[in-house]
Design a protein around this motif. Structure first.
Motif, PDB file in Angstrom:
ATOM      1  N   TYR A  43      64.928  49.256  67.091  1.00  0.00           N
ATOM      2  CA  TYR A  43      64.537  48.518  68.301  1.00  0.00           C
ATOM      3  C   TYR A  43      63.251  49.104  68.895  1.00  0.00           C
ATOM      4  CZ  TYR A  43      64.727  46.998  73.183  1.00  0.00           C
ATOM      5  OH  TYR A  43      64.411  46.493  74.425  1.00  0.00           O
ATOM      6  N   LEU A  44      63.152  50.432  68.870  1.00  0.00           N
ATOM      7  CA  LEU A  44      61.992  51.107  69.453  1.00  0.00           C
ATOM      8  C   LEU A  44      60.793  51.174  68.507  1.00  0.00           C
ATOM      9  CD1 LEU A  44      63.915  54.043  71.188  1.00  0.00           C
ATOM     10  CD2 LEU A  44      62.658  52.205  72.346  1.00  0.00           C
ATOM     11  N   GLY A  45      60.983  50.754  67.257  1.00  0.00           N
ATOM     12  CA  GLY A  45      59.892  50.825  66.285  1.00  0.00           C
ATOM     13  C   GLY A  45      59.706  52.206  65.687  1.00  0.00           C
ATOM     14  N   TRP A  46      60.719  53.045  65.790  1.00  0.00           N
ATOM     15  CA  TRP A  46      60.630  54.416  65.260  1.00  0.00           C
ATOM     16  C   TRP A  46      61.105  54.463  63.809  1.00  0.00           C
ATOM     17  CZ3 TRP A  46      63.357  57.817  69.557  1.00  0.00           C
ATOM     18  CH2 TRP A  46      62.638  57.721  70.742  1.00  0.00           C
ATOM     19  N   THR A  47      60.686  53.540  63.009  1.00  0.00           N
ATOM     20  CA  THR A  47      61.137  53.510  61.616  1.00  0.00           C
ATOM     21  C   THR A  47      59.973  53.820  60.681  1.00  0.00           C
ATOM     22  OG1 THR A  47      60.728  51.133  61.525  1.00  0.00           O
ATOM     23  CG2 THR A  47      62.977  51.850  62.053  1.00  0.00           C
ATOM     24  N   GLU A  48      60.292  54.235  59.474  1.00  0.00           N
ATOM     25  CA  GLU A  48      59.289  54.568  58.472  1.00  0.00           C
ATOM     26  C   GLU A  48      59.791  54.034  57.131  1.00  0.00           C
ATOM     27  OE1 GLU A  48      56.420  55.636  59.017  1.00  0.00           O
ATOM     28  OE2 GLU A  48      55.657  56.812  57.344  1.00  0.00           O
ATOM     29  N   SER A  49      59.693  52.719  56.960  1.00  0.00           N
ATOM     30  CA  SER A  49      60.204  52.082  55.748  1.00  0.00           C
ATOM     31  C   SER A  49      61.668  52.513  55.532  1.00  0.00           C
ATOM     32  CB  SER A  49      59.322  52.467  54.551  1.00  0.00           C
ATOM     33  OG  SER A  49      59.801  51.879  53.369  1.00  0.00           O
ATOM     34  N   ILE A  50      61.983  53.057  54.369  1.00  0.00           N
ATOM     35  CA  ILE A  50      63.355  53.507  54.102  1.00  0.00           C
ATOM     36  C   ILE A  50      63.501  55.019  54.307  1.00  0.00           C
ATOM     37  CG2 ILE A  50      63.808  51.645  52.470  1.00  0.00           C
ATOM     38  CD1 ILE A  50      63.307  53.711  50.205  1.00  0.00           C
ATOM     39  N   PHE A  51      62.449  55.635  54.859  1.00  0.00           N
ATOM     40  CA  PHE A  51      62.430  57.100  54.937  1.00  0.00           C
ATOM     41  C   PHE A  51      62.872  57.614  56.310  1.00  0.00           C
ATOM     42  CE2 PHE A  51      59.208  55.741  51.880  1.00  0.00           C
ATOM     43  CZ  PHE A  51      59.747  56.294  50.744  1.00  0.00           C
ATOM     44  N   ASN A  52      62.899  58.911  56.415  1.00  0.00           N
ATOM     45  CA  ASN A  52      63.324  59.661  57.604  1.00  0.00           C
ATOM     46  C   ASN A  52      64.846  59.593  57.772  1.00  0.00           C
ATOM     47  OD1 ASN A  52      60.435  58.870  59.736  1.00  0.00           O
ATOM     48  ND2 ASN A  52      60.624  60.174  57.948  1.00  0.00           N
ATOM     49  N   HIS A  53      65.330  60.496  58.627  1.00  0.00           N
ATOM     50  CA  HIS A  53      66.782  60.606  58.799  1.00  0.00           C
ATOM     51  C   HIS A  53      67.158  60.912  60.237  1.00  0.00           C
ATOM     52  CE1 HIS A  53      66.905  60.896  54.497  1.00  0.00           C
ATOM     53  NE2 HIS A  53      66.206  62.024  54.506  1.00  0.00           N
ATOM     54  N   ILE A  54      68.349  60.489  60.561  1.00  0.00           N
ATOM     55  CA  ILE A  54      69.053  60.997  61.741  1.00  0.00           C
ATOM     56  C   ILE A  54      70.393  61.472  61.188  1.00  0.00           C
ATOM     57  CG2 ILE A  54      69.842  60.521  64.083  1.00  0.00           C
ATOM     58  CD1 ILE A  54      68.336  57.744  63.770  1.00  0.00           C
ATOM     59  N   THR A  55      70.761  62.705  61.466  1.00  0.00           N
ATOM     60  CA  THR A  55      72.034  63.221  60.951  1.00  0.00           C
ATOM     61  C   THR A  55      72.907  63.680  62.109  1.00  0.00           C
ATOM     62  OG1 THR A  55      70.946  65.359  60.586  1.00  0.00           O
ATOM     63  CG2 THR A  55      71.220  63.916  58.670  1.00  0.00           C
ATOM     64  N   LEU A  56      74.209  63.486  61.937  1.00  0.00           N
ATOM     65  CA  LEU A  56      75.175  63.822  62.987  1.00  0.00           C
ATOM     66  C   LEU A  56      76.376  64.493  62.363  1.00  0.00           C
ATOM     67  CD1 LEU A  56      76.094  63.565  65.976  1.00  0.00           C
ATOM     68  CD2 LEU A  56      77.088  61.339  65.353  1.00  0.00           C
ATOM     69  N   ARG A  57      76.786  65.600  62.964  1.00  0.00           N
ATOM     70  CA  ARG A  57      77.964  66.299  62.451  1.00  0.00           C
ATOM     71  C   ARG A  57      79.239  65.590  62.903  1.00  0.00           C
ATOM     72  NH1 ARG A  57      79.930  72.629  63.101  1.00  0.00           N
ATOM     73  NH2 ARG A  57      81.846  72.317  61.923  1.00  0.00           N
ATOM     74  N   VAL A  58      80.192  65.495  61.971  1.00  0.00           N
ATOM     75  CA  VAL A  58      81.504  64.939  62.303  1.00  0.00           C
ATOM     76  C   VAL A  58      82.325  66.055  62.944  1.00  0.00           C
ATOM     77  CG1 VAL A  58      83.620  63.942  61.370  1.00  0.00           C
ATOM     78  CG2 VAL A  58      81.393  63.321  60.382  1.00  0.00           C
ATOM     79  N   PRO A  59      82.901  65.816  64.127  1.00  0.00           N
ATOM     80  CA  PRO A  59      83.729  66.859  64.745  1.00  0.00           C
ATOM     81  C   PRO A  59      84.887  67.244  63.818  1.00  0.00           C
ATOM     82  CG  PRO A  59      83.310  65.073  66.298  1.00  0.00           C
ATOM     83  CD  PRO A  59      82.833  64.602  64.951  1.00  0.00           C
ATOM     84  N   GLY A  60      85.156  68.528  63.749  1.00  0.00           N
ATOM     85  CA  GLY A  60      86.248  68.990  62.886  1.00  0.00           C
ATOM     86  C   GLY A  60      85.930  70.340  62.299  1.00  0.00           C
ATOM     87  N   PRO A  61      86.917  70.933  61.621  1.00  0.00           N
ATOM     88  CA  PRO A  61      86.741  72.292  61.091  1.00  0.00           C
ATOM     89  C   PRO A  61      85.732  72.365  59.943  1.00  0.00           C
ATOM     90  CG  PRO A  61      88.838  71.354  60.393  1.00  0.00           C
ATOM     91  CD  PRO A  61      88.251  70.398  61.376  1.00  0.00           C
TER      92      PRO A  61
END
Ligand SMILES: [Zn+2]
Length: 263
Positions: A43-61
């Motif tokens: 929505y914000l235009g912060w994309t780079e084709s199919i590249f770049n990442h946002i990663t999020l940790r799943v809560p848990g041990p």
């Protein structure tokens, strides 16, 4: 140019090695929140084709992270097609898509060395990359930049592929800073929550936008150190309720257009 030379090594989603781990309610929530975030970036235009990442940790041990499937645009990411990987980037379940393992190296270095870094975001926006190329780096002399006064780490560009040696140098350069400018490259932030990482990145992106626009028109007026110090104390990224409210507002804008990311 082969894929490896371009830093585009993809893992083969090793079905035989992948374990079957039940999807918890916490992972389902993390999947929907992260999928929404990919759509907010679109929505914000912060994309780079199919590249770049946002990663999020799943809560848990276990240290498990969600990442975008390699080959899809951010506008195609959904809660169910996000890939759950271990700290090395190997899928923990059979998956339909590979991930960009080379791209994950940066994220895994930060997740692996900073326990509080539950979410890591990286962009190549035009103004963000432009500021990353400047000798003087980011100007603190804007409404947004002042909130980041003394909070920014810089890491010099060494090439696309982040090797083990560079990971150590990058992590050393980052220290405990949550806002990072990868010189001659792009922007990166991390947070204890997705909403916090987003707020830092939003502030950094707006600072870059304003700096580039102002610098093209004239000389930027310098702010006194006392004002910068005070503004740093008032930074939105330190206010968890503000972080959540800002992110939720963008999710509502996304929801107006398309809620398919929730699937
Ligand atoms: Zn990059």
């Amino acid at each position: 140019m082969n894929a490896k030379a371009a830093g585009l090594v993809m893992n083969e989603a090793p079905r035989s090695r992948a374990r079957r781990i039940a999807v918890t309610a916490e992972e389902r929530h993390a999947r929907r929140r992260l999928a929404a975030c990919y759509r907010v970036f679109d929505y914000l235009g912060w994309t780079e084709s199919i590249f770049n990442h946002i990663t999020l940790r799943v809560p848990g041990p276990e240290k498990i992270f969600l990442i975008n499937p390699f080959g899809l645009h951010y506008s195609e990411v959904t809660a169910s097609n996000l890939v759950a990987v271990d700290i090395e980037g190997h899928p923990i379940r059979p998956v339909d898509y590979p991930i960009n393992l080379a791209g994950y190296v940066t994220h895994s270095a930060i997740h692996g060395s900073i326990p509080a870094a539950h979410c890591v975001m990286h962009t190549h926006t035009t103004t963000g990359s432009a500021v990353s190329c400047l000798e003087q780096g980011l100007s603190y002399d804007t409404f947004y930049g002042a909130q980041l006064y003394g909070r920014i780490a810089y890491h010099d560009f060494e090439g696309i592929t982040v090797n083990k040696d560079e990971r150590e140098r990058m992590v050393a350069d980052i220290g405990d800073k949550r806002v990072v400018i990868l010189r001659n490259h792009g922007l990166l932030t991390w947070g204890e929550t997705l909403e916090e990482a987003f707020m830092w990145l939003w502030l950094l992106q707006r600072a870059c936008d304003v700096q580039v626009a102002a610098a093209s028109s004239g000389r930027i007026k310098a702010l006194p150190d006392s004002v910068l110090t005070q503004t740093r104390l008032e930074a939105a990224g330190d206010q968890s309720q503000v972080c959540a409210a800002v992110f939720d507002a963008f999710v509502r804008k996304v929801d107006e257009r398309d809620t398919s990311y929730q699937n």
